[in-house]
Scaffold this motif. Structure first.
Motif, short mmCIF file in Angstrom:
data_model
loop_
_atom_site.label_atom_id
_atom_site.label_comp_id
_atom_site.label_asym_id
_atom_site.label_seq_id
_atom_site.Cartn_x
_atom_site.Cartn_y
_atom_site.Cartn_z
N ILE A 1 4.75 2.19 1.57
CA ILE A 1 5.85 2.65 0.72
C ILE A 1 6.44 3.94 1.26
O ILE A 1 7.66 4.12 1.26
CB ILE A 1 5.35 2.81 -0.73
CG1 ILE A 1 5.04 1.44 -1.32
CG2 ILE A 1 6.37 3.54 -1.59
CD1 ILE A 1 4.37 1.46 -2.67
N LYS A 2 5.60 4.83 1.76
CA LYS A 2 6.08 6.12 2.28
C LYS A 2 6.97 5.95 3.50
O LYS A 2 7.84 6.78 3.76
CB LYS A 2 4.90 7.02 2.63
CG LYS A 2 4.20 7.58 1.43
CD LYS A 2 3.08 8.51 1.84
CE LYS A 2 2.38 9.06 0.62
NZ LYS A 2 1.30 9.98 0.98
N ARG B 1 3.82 2.32 -8.09
CA ARG B 1 3.74 3.07 -6.83
C ARG B 1 5.13 3.37 -6.28
O ARG B 1 5.41 4.48 -5.84
CB ARG B 1 2.95 2.29 -5.79
CG ARG B 1 1.48 2.30 -5.99
CD ARG B 1 0.77 1.63 -4.81
NE ARG B 1 -0.61 1.42 -5.13
CZ ARG B 1 -1.15 0.24 -5.42
NH1 ARG B 1 -0.42 -0.86 -5.38
NH2 ARG B 1 -2.42 0.13 -5.72
N ILE B 2 6.00 2.37 -6.32
CA ILE B 2 7.36 2.56 -5.80
C ILE B 2 8.12 3.55 -6.66
O ILE B 2 8.80 4.45 -6.15
CB ILE B 2 8.10 1.21 -5.71
CG1 ILE B 2 7.43 0.31 -4.67
CG2 ILE B 2 9.57 1.42 -5.35
CD1 ILE B 2 7.94 -1.11 -4.67
N LYS C 1 0.84 -1.19 0.00
CA LYS C 1 0.00 0.00 0.00
C LYS C 1 0.88 1.24 0.00
O LYS C 1 2.06 1.19 0.37
CB LYS C 1 -0.90 0.01 1.22
CG LYS C 1 -1.90 -1.12 1.20
CD LYS C 1 -2.88 -1.00 2.33
CE LYS C 1 -3.89 -2.11 2.23
NZ LYS C 1 -4.93 -2.00 3.23
N GLN C 2 0.32 2.36 -0.42
CA GLN C 2 1.06 3.61 -0.50
C GLN C 2 1.59 4.02 0.87
O GLN C 2 2.70 4.53 0.97
CB GLN C 2 0.17 4.71 -1.09
CG GLN C 2 0.91 5.97 -1.46
CD GLN C 2 1.89 5.77 -2.58
OE1 GLN C 2 1.72 4.91 -3.42
NE2 GLN C 2 2.94 6.55 -2.59
N THR D 1 6.91 5.92 -8.50
CA THR D 1 6.33 7.24 -8.30
C THR D 1 6.87 7.87 -7.02
O THR D 1 7.22 9.06 -7.00
CB THR D 1 4.79 7.16 -8.23
OG1 THR D 1 4.33 6.62 -9.46
CG2 THR D 1 4.17 8.51 -7.99
N GLU D 2 6.96 7.10 -5.95
CA GLU D 2 7.48 7.61 -4.69
C GLU D 2 8.94 8.00 -4.82
O GLU D 2 9.37 9.04 -4.30
CB GLU D 2 7.29 6.58 -3.58
CG GLU D 2 7.74 7.03 -2.23
CD GLU D 2 6.95 8.20 -1.66
OE1 GLU D 2 7.53 8.95 -0.84
OE2 GLU D 2 5.77 8.37 -2.02
N ARG E 1 1.27 -2.61 -10.66
CA ARG E 1 0.85 -1.39 -9.97
C ARG E 1 1.76 -1.08 -8.78
O ARG E 1 2.02 0.09 -8.48
CB ARG E 1 -0.60 -1.50 -9.54
CG ARG E 1 -1.53 -1.43 -10.72
CD ARG E 1 -2.96 -1.54 -10.32
NE ARG E 1 -3.81 -1.44 -11.51
CZ ARG E 1 -5.12 -1.52 -11.49
NH1 ARG E 1 -5.76 -1.72 -10.36
NH2 ARG E 1 -5.82 -1.41 -12.60
N THR E 2 2.24 -2.11 -8.11
CA THR E 2 3.18 -1.90 -7.01
C THR E 2 4.48 -1.29 -7.52
O THR E 2 5.04 -0.38 -6.91
CB THR E 2 3.47 -3.22 -6.27
OG1 THR E 2 2.24 -3.74 -5.76
CG2 THR E 2 4.45 -3.03 -5.14
#
Length: 63
Positions: A6-7, A52-53, A2-3, A55-56, A48-49
């Protein structure tokens, strides 16, 4: 992942996790090409994971 998970990771951990997930995605994609997976939706989840990674990581580079 989940986002929110990741944060919480550091940049080095994110880069390591990105490499791992890209490798598992390519392995699953190859396995799916040879014989169909029981759950092909997991390909979408891993893709998608990876996004997400990535993008972060990009967001952190721009700050």
């Amino acid at each position: 992942m989940k986002q929110s998970e990741i944060k919480e990771l550091s940049t080095a951990e994110l880069q390591e996790k990105l490499g791992e997930t890209k490798k598992s995605y390519s392995d699953l994609k190859m396995a799916h090409a040879i014989s169909p997976l029981e759950n092909p939706i997991q390909l979408r989840g891993i893709r998608r994971t990876v996004a997400r990674i990535a993008t972060e990581l990009t967001k952190r580079e721009l700050q």
